[in-house]
Design a protein around this motif. Structure first.
Motif, PDB file in Angstrom:
ATOM      1  N   GLU A   1      -6.392  11.136  -9.947  1.00 44.67           N
ATOM      2  CA  GLU A   1      -7.331  10.518  -9.531  1.00 44.67           C
ATOM      3  C   GLU A   1      -7.541   9.104  -9.317  1.00 44.67           C
ATOM      4  OE1 GLU A   1     -10.895  12.843 -10.996  1.00 44.67           O
ATOM      5  OE2 GLU A   1     -10.441  14.769  -9.668  1.00 44.67           O
ATOM      6  N   TYR A   2      -7.312   8.670 -10.442  1.00 47.73           N
ATOM      7  CA  TYR A   2      -7.254   7.132 -10.906  1.00 47.73           C
ATOM      8  C   TYR A   2      -5.910   6.860 -11.271  1.00 47.73           C
ATOM      9  CZ  TYR A   2     -12.199   7.671 -11.102  1.00 47.73           C
ATOM     10  OH  TYR A   2     -13.561   7.896 -10.692  1.00 47.73           O
TER      11      TYR A   2
ATOM     12  N   LYS B   1      -4.443   9.096  -0.772  1.00 46.03           N
ATOM     13  CA  LYS B   1      -4.819   8.919  -2.102  1.00 46.03           C
ATOM     14  C   LYS B   1      -5.573   7.819  -2.468  1.00 46.03           C
ATOM     15  CE  LYS B   1      -0.672  10.040  -3.405  1.00 46.03           C
ATOM     16  NZ  LYS B   1       0.579  10.107  -4.432  1.00 46.03           N
ATOM     17  N   ILE B   2      -5.032   6.427  -2.056  1.00 49.11           N
ATOM     18  CA  ILE B   2      -5.768   5.216  -2.098  1.00 49.11           C
ATOM     19  C   ILE B   2      -7.398   5.388  -1.462  1.00 49.11           C
ATOM     20  CG2 ILE B   2      -5.856   2.828  -1.419  1.00 49.11           C
ATOM     21  CD1 ILE B   2      -3.097   2.916  -1.594  1.00 49.11           C
ATOM     22  N   LYS B   3      -7.411   5.997  -0.361  1.00 47.32           N
ATOM     23  CA  LYS B   3      -8.495   6.174   0.476  1.00 47.32           C
ATOM     24  C   LYS B   3      -9.532   6.942  -0.628  1.00 47.32           C
ATOM     25  CE  LYS B   3     -10.784   7.853   4.740  1.00 47.32           C
ATOM     26  NZ  LYS B   3     -11.716   8.715   4.076  1.00 47.32           N
TER      27      LYS B   3
ATOM     28  N   LEU C   1       1.022  -1.126   0.061  1.00 47.33           N
ATOM     29  CA  LEU C   1      -0.116   0.064   0.013  1.00 47.33           C
ATOM     30  C   LEU C   1       0.804   1.360   0.016  1.00 47.33           C
ATOM     31  CD1 LEU C   1      -3.096  -0.870   2.348  1.00 47.33           C
ATOM     32  CD2 LEU C   1      -3.136  -0.849   0.020  1.00 47.33           C
ATOM     33  N   GLU C   2       2.074   1.243   0.822  1.00 44.28           N
ATOM     34  CA  GLU C   2       2.965   2.178   0.669  1.00 44.28           C
ATOM     35  C   GLU C   2       3.247   2.684  -0.916  1.00 44.28           C
ATOM     36  OE1 GLU C   2       6.200   1.655   3.506  1.00 44.28           O
ATOM     37  OE2 GLU C   2       4.807   1.499   5.179  1.00 44.28           O
ATOM     38  N   ASP C   3       3.779   1.657  -1.542  1.00 49.92           N
ATOM     39  CA  ASP C   3       4.139   1.806  -2.822  1.00 49.92           C
ATOM     40  C   ASP C   3       3.138   1.999  -3.596  1.00 49.92           C
ATOM     41  OD1 ASP C   3       6.650   0.758  -2.210  1.00 49.92           O
ATOM     42  OD2 ASP C   3       6.241  -1.325  -2.492  1.00 49.92           O
ATOM     43  N   VAL C   4       1.936   1.744  -3.519  1.00 46.61           N
ATOM     44  CA  VAL C   4       0.775   2.005  -4.546  1.00 46.61           C
ATOM     45  C   VAL C   4       0.399   3.365  -4.180  1.00 46.61           C
ATOM     46  CG1 VAL C   4      -1.582   1.547  -4.933  1.00 46.61           C
ATOM     47  CG2 VAL C   4      -0.038  -0.317  -4.588  1.00 46.61           C
ATOM     48  N   GLU C   5       0.392   3.917  -3.022  1.00 45.58           N
ATOM     49  CA  GLU C   5       0.327   5.507  -2.686  1.00 45.58           C
ATOM     50  C   GLU C   5       0.928   6.210  -3.633  1.00 45.58           C
ATOM     51  OE1 GLU C   5      -1.732   8.639  -0.448  1.00 45.58           O
ATOM     52  OE2 GLU C   5      -2.213   6.515  -0.892  1.00 45.58           O
ATOM     53  N   LYS C   6       2.453   5.643  -3.614  1.00 42.10           N
ATOM     54  CA  LYS C   6       3.288   6.782  -4.596  1.00 42.10           C
ATOM     55  C   LYS C   6       3.119   6.458  -6.101  1.00 42.10           C
ATOM     56  CE  LYS C   6       7.014   5.642  -1.213  1.00 42.10           C
ATOM     57  NZ  LYS C   6       8.117   4.987  -0.972  1.00 42.10           N
ATOM     58  N   MET C   7       2.539   5.325  -6.377  1.00 47.55           N
ATOM     59  CA  MET C   7       2.200   5.181  -7.856  1.00 47.55           C
ATOM     60  C   MET C   7       0.843   6.023  -8.197  1.00 47.55           C
ATOM     61  SD  MET C   7       2.651   1.094  -7.759  1.00 47.55           S
ATOM     62  CE  MET C   7       2.137   0.805  -9.558  1.00 47.55           C
ATOM     63  N   LEU C   8      -0.038   6.371  -7.290  1.00 49.20           N
ATOM     64  CA  LEU C   8      -1.327   6.973  -7.702  1.00 49.20           C
ATOM     65  C   LEU C   8      -1.227   8.404  -7.518  1.00 49.20           C
ATOM     66  CD1 LEU C   8      -4.463   6.536  -7.888  1.00 49.20           C
ATOM     67  CD2 LEU C   8      -4.652   6.773  -5.712  1.00 49.20           C
ATOM     68  N   THR C   9      -0.815   8.890  -8.764  1.00 51.18           N
ATOM     69  CA  THR C   9      -0.435  10.327  -9.112  1.00 51.18           C
ATOM     70  C   THR C   9      -1.730  11.287  -9.532  1.00 51.18           C
ATOM     71  OG1 THR C   9       0.183   9.874 -11.424  1.00 51.18           O
ATOM     72  CG2 THR C   9       1.742   9.763  -9.533  1.00 51.18           C
TER      73      THR C   9
ATOM     74  N   GLN D   1     -11.487   6.928 -14.831  1.00 48.63           N
ATOM     75  CA  GLN D   1     -10.940   5.439 -14.905  1.00 48.63           C
ATOM     76  C   GLN D   1     -10.609   4.591 -16.112  1.00 48.63           C
ATOM     77  OE1 GLN D   1     -13.264   2.318 -12.219  1.00 48.63           O
ATOM     78  NE2 GLN D   1     -14.533   2.742 -13.982  1.00 48.63           N
ATOM     79  N   GLY D   2      -9.620   3.883 -16.006  1.00 51.73           N
ATOM     80  CA  GLY D   2      -9.202   3.129 -16.946  1.00 51.73           C
ATOM     81  C   GLY D   2      -9.083   1.378 -16.888  1.00 51.73           C
ATOM     82  N   PHE D   3      -8.512   0.847 -17.508  1.00 52.64           N
ATOM     83  CA  PHE D   3      -8.207  -0.708 -17.522  1.00 52.64           C
ATOM     84  C   PHE D   3      -7.569  -1.247 -16.196  1.00 52.64           C
ATOM     85  CE2 PHE D   3      -5.846  -4.393 -18.447  1.00 52.64           C
ATOM     86  CZ  PHE D   3      -6.883  -5.441 -18.960  1.00 52.64           C
ATOM     87  N   VAL D   4      -6.579  -0.463 -15.879  1.00 53.43           N
ATOM     88  CA  VAL D   4      -5.758  -0.883 -14.631  1.00 53.43           C
ATOM     89  C   VAL D   4      -6.400  -0.764 -13.427  1.00 53.43           C
ATOM     90  CG1 VAL D   4      -4.959   1.373 -14.394  1.00 53.43           C
ATOM     91  CG2 VAL D   4      -3.752  -0.372 -13.156  1.00 53.43           C
TER      92      VAL D   4
END
Length: 247
Positions: free
Chosen positions: A154-155, A195-197, A144-152, A161-164
């Motif tokens: 709204e989606y 950001k994930i929230k 989740l820490e890594d994903v938070e950085k990836m979310l730059t 919203q896209g495929f991913v």
């Protein structure tokens, strides 16, 4: 109309009779709680493609299912006059290309298309051990820490919203249930991942996502039974993506 999965839909088992196959549209071979199968239902709902669902008991696969799909994999889709297709990402991409509808989910640019597929694969990796092997939740927290950085934006795909976003959602949908099912083993403070929230709140307000999802309580009940080794017909779950065999 798009078919919503009934909460107590029948699981077809070895020895069962072949149900009526949709002769005019898409049939989805699914398993109710499988995150990979949910990817396909999400794509169909997002594209507003009518479909029928046949749930398979993957611990006791019907003979007619193996005749149609010798590898016995779900999710799989079948259309009139065509052999079944399987593997969730492959099927989801096919649905997007086959049923244009009002929008295309995957970008047309080859690089952006590949980028979204790579992100989808990387984001879901930390969930495997917890979901499928009952391992510690530490990998999810680090993930989740890594994903938070990836979310730059709204989606994950950008401003819309896209495929991913569709392909990774089934794992995030299960986060609260993972925590509920293992008190003390997995504690998630979403204030650490703002950001994930916000992304999850957007997803939960999406009508197509709502039409595909099960309740948190249902997932929690299933996970507790799975981790206790409950092998009753109503709760057995075996994802058929390679790493999830035997779930």
């Amino acid at each position: 109309m798009v078919r919503k999965i009934p909460g107590k839909s029948k699981d077809f088992q070895e020895g069962s009779a072949l149900p009526k196959i949709n002769d005019n549209g898409v049939t989805v071979y699914s398993m109710r709680f499988c995150p990979y199968a949910e990817r396909v239902r999400l794509m169909l709902n997002t594209k507003h493609v009518p479909y029928e669902v046949i749930n398979i008991d993957l611990k006791s696969k019907p003979e007619w299912f193996l005749e149609r799909n010798p590898l016995g994999k779900v999710p799989a889709i079948e259309e009139p006059g065509k052999k079944p297709l399987f593997e969730s990402l492959v099927v989801a991409e096919y649905i997007d290309e086959q049923f244009k509808g009002n929008r295309e989910v995957l970008p047309s640019d080859p690089y952006e298309k590949a980028r979204q597929k790579v992100i989808a694969q990387n984001i879901t990796t930390p969930f495997y051990g917890v979901l499928f092997k009952n391992e510690s939740g530490d990998a999810i927290l680090k993930g989740l820490e890594d994903v938070e950085k990836m979310l730059t934006s709204e989606y994950f795909a950008g401003s819309s919203q896209g495929f991913v976003d569709l392909m990774v959602w089934p794992w995030f949908e299960r986060l609260a249930s993972l925590a509920d099912a293992r008190p003390g083993a997995l504690q998630i403070d979403f204030s650490c991942y703002p950001k994930i929230k916000l992304w999850m709140e957007r997803k939960l307000n999406d009508p197509d996502v709502k039409d595909t999802a099960y309740s948190q309580e249902t997932f929690t009940t299933f996970l507790k039974a799975r981790w206790r080794g409950n092998r009753t017909r109503t709760l057995v779950f075996d994802s058929t993506e390679d790493l999830a065999q035997g779930f």
